[in-house]
Design a protein around this motif. Sequence first.
Motif, short mmCIF file in Angstrom:
data_model
loop_
_atom_site.label_atom_id
_atom_site.label_comp_id
_atom_site.label_asym_id
_atom_site.label_seq_id
_atom_site.Cartn_x
_atom_site.Cartn_y
_atom_site.Cartn_z
N CYS A 89 0.93 -1.18 0.11
CA CYS A 89 0.06 0.11 0.11
C CYS A 89 0.94 1.13 0.00
CB CYS A 89 -1.04 -0.03 1.29
SG CYS A 89 -2.07 1.49 1.47
N ALA A 90 0.84 2.03 -1.16
CA ALA A 90 1.60 3.23 -1.00
C ALA A 90 0.94 4.18 -1.02
CB ALA A 90 2.39 3.25 -2.65
N THR A 91 1.27 5.24 -0.32
CA THR A 91 0.57 6.22 0.36
C THR A 91 1.21 7.47 -0.06
OG1 THR A 91 1.70 6.72 2.57
CG2 THR A 91 -0.09 5.05 2.49
N SER A 92 0.24 8.48 -0.37
CA SER A 92 0.81 9.96 -0.16
C SER A 92 -0.44 10.90 0.11
CB SER A 92 0.85 10.22 -1.93
OG SER A 92 -0.67 10.22 -2.72
N GLY A 93 0.22 12.06 0.68
CA GLY A 93 -0.85 13.12 1.04
C GLY A 93 -1.19 13.04 2.76
N ILE A 94 -0.31 12.28 3.23
CA ILE A 94 -0.45 12.08 4.63
C ILE A 94 1.05 12.07 5.28
CG2 ILE A 94 -2.53 10.77 4.78
CD1 ILE A 94 -0.99 8.46 5.34
N MET A 95 1.19 12.49 6.55
CA MET A 95 2.16 12.24 7.31
C MET A 95 2.47 10.84 7.80
SD MET A 95 2.53 15.95 9.38
CE MET A 95 4.24 15.69 9.82
N PHE A 96 3.08 10.13 6.75
CA PHE A 96 3.06 8.69 7.03
C PHE A 96 3.46 8.23 8.28
CE2 PHE A 96 4.60 4.26 6.50
CZ PHE A 96 3.56 3.81 5.85
N SER A 97 4.62 8.66 8.97
CA SER A 97 5.22 8.26 9.85
C SER A 97 4.53 8.24 11.30
CB SER A 97 6.50 8.65 10.34
OG SER A 97 6.78 10.28 10.26
N THR A 98 3.41 9.46 11.25
CA THR A 98 2.64 9.54 12.30
C THR A 98 1.34 8.56 12.35
OG1 THR A 98 1.38 11.49 11.50
CG2 THR A 98 3.62 11.87 12.44
N TYR A 99 1.04 7.85 11.40
CA TYR A 99 -0.23 7.17 11.07
C TYR A 99 -0.09 5.66 11.55
CZ TYR A 99 -3.27 10.61 8.90
OH TYR A 99 -4.07 11.84 8.56
N THR A 100 -0.98 5.26 12.24
CA THR A 100 -1.25 3.84 12.28
C THR A 100 -1.87 3.42 11.04
OG1 THR A 100 -1.73 4.03 14.50
CG2 THR A 100 -2.51 1.97 13.36
N MET A 101 -1.48 2.31 10.54
CA MET A 101 -1.63 1.61 9.38
C MET A 101 -2.26 0.33 9.33
SD MET A 101 -0.87 4.34 7.11
CE MET A 101 -1.38 3.15 5.60
N GLY A 102 -3.19 -0.12 8.50
CA GLY A 102 -3.74 -1.27 8.64
C GLY A 102 -4.15 -2.05 7.29
N TRP A 103 -4.93 -3.19 7.62
CA TRP A 103 -5.46 -3.96 6.59
C TRP A 103 -6.61 -4.44 6.79
CZ3 TRP A 103 -3.63 -4.09 1.73
CH2 TRP A 103 -2.01 -3.60 1.47
N TYR A 104 -7.74 -4.41 6.17
CA TYR A 104 -9.11 -4.97 6.47
C TYR A 104 -9.32 -5.86 4.99
CZ TYR A 104 -10.88 -2.30 10.23
OH TYR A 104 -11.31 -1.82 11.46
N ARG A 105 -10.35 -6.60 5.07
CA ARG A 105 -10.68 -7.53 3.92
C ARG A 105 -12.02 -7.58 3.88
NH1 ARG A 105 -8.07 -13.30 5.43
NH2 ARG A 105 -9.51 -13.69 7.21
N GLN A 106 -12.62 -7.93 2.83
CA GLN A 106 -14.18 -8.24 2.67
C GLN A 106 -14.42 -9.31 1.62
OE1 GLN A 106 -16.32 -4.41 1.54
NE2 GLN A 106 -18.14 -5.44 2.57
N ALA A 107 -14.78 -10.25 2.05
CA ALA A 107 -15.42 -11.17 1.23
C ALA A 107 -16.97 -10.86 0.52
CB ALA A 107 -15.36 -12.68 1.91
N PRO A 108 -17.11 -11.63 -0.77
CA PRO A 108 -18.53 -11.20 -1.19
C PRO A 108 -19.31 -11.69 -0.22
CG PRO A 108 -17.09 -12.33 -2.78
CD PRO A 108 -16.32 -12.50 -1.51
#
Length: 123
Positions: free
Chosen positions: A22-41
């Motif tokens: 996940c490549a990000t832009s427009g945020i101060m990345f180092s100050t953010y918690t990052m995560g992954w969600y998933r959604q099945a049909p």
Amino acid sequence: QVQLVESGGGLVRSGGSLRLSCATSGIMFSTYTMGWYRQAPGKEREFAAQIGWSGGTTYADSVKGRFTISRDNAKNTVYLQSNSLKPEDTAVYYCAAGARVGPLTSIYNVEYWGKGTPVTVSS
């Protein structure tokens, strides 16, 4: 403008591995918690993993021991290494970001979403 762009999804056999990015832009990345969600049909979006700005991690029981979340602050990128994949891991995987105090285990603390990358695990 904030952007979260996922990549690395695809079709993999049961027992195989994928690395999502996940490549990000427009945020101060180092100050953010990052995560992954998933959604099945036909199912609700569910939490998979998070990594705090200081490096602490949390995993859903369904992926613990098989998935590893990591971040590269120099590249403003978060990864999800997914091993020993099972058919029940089949879903669209979404990158998530939040700078609030609460953890990303709560969907209400997610400020920004990516558009998702599909993962299909065949048996």
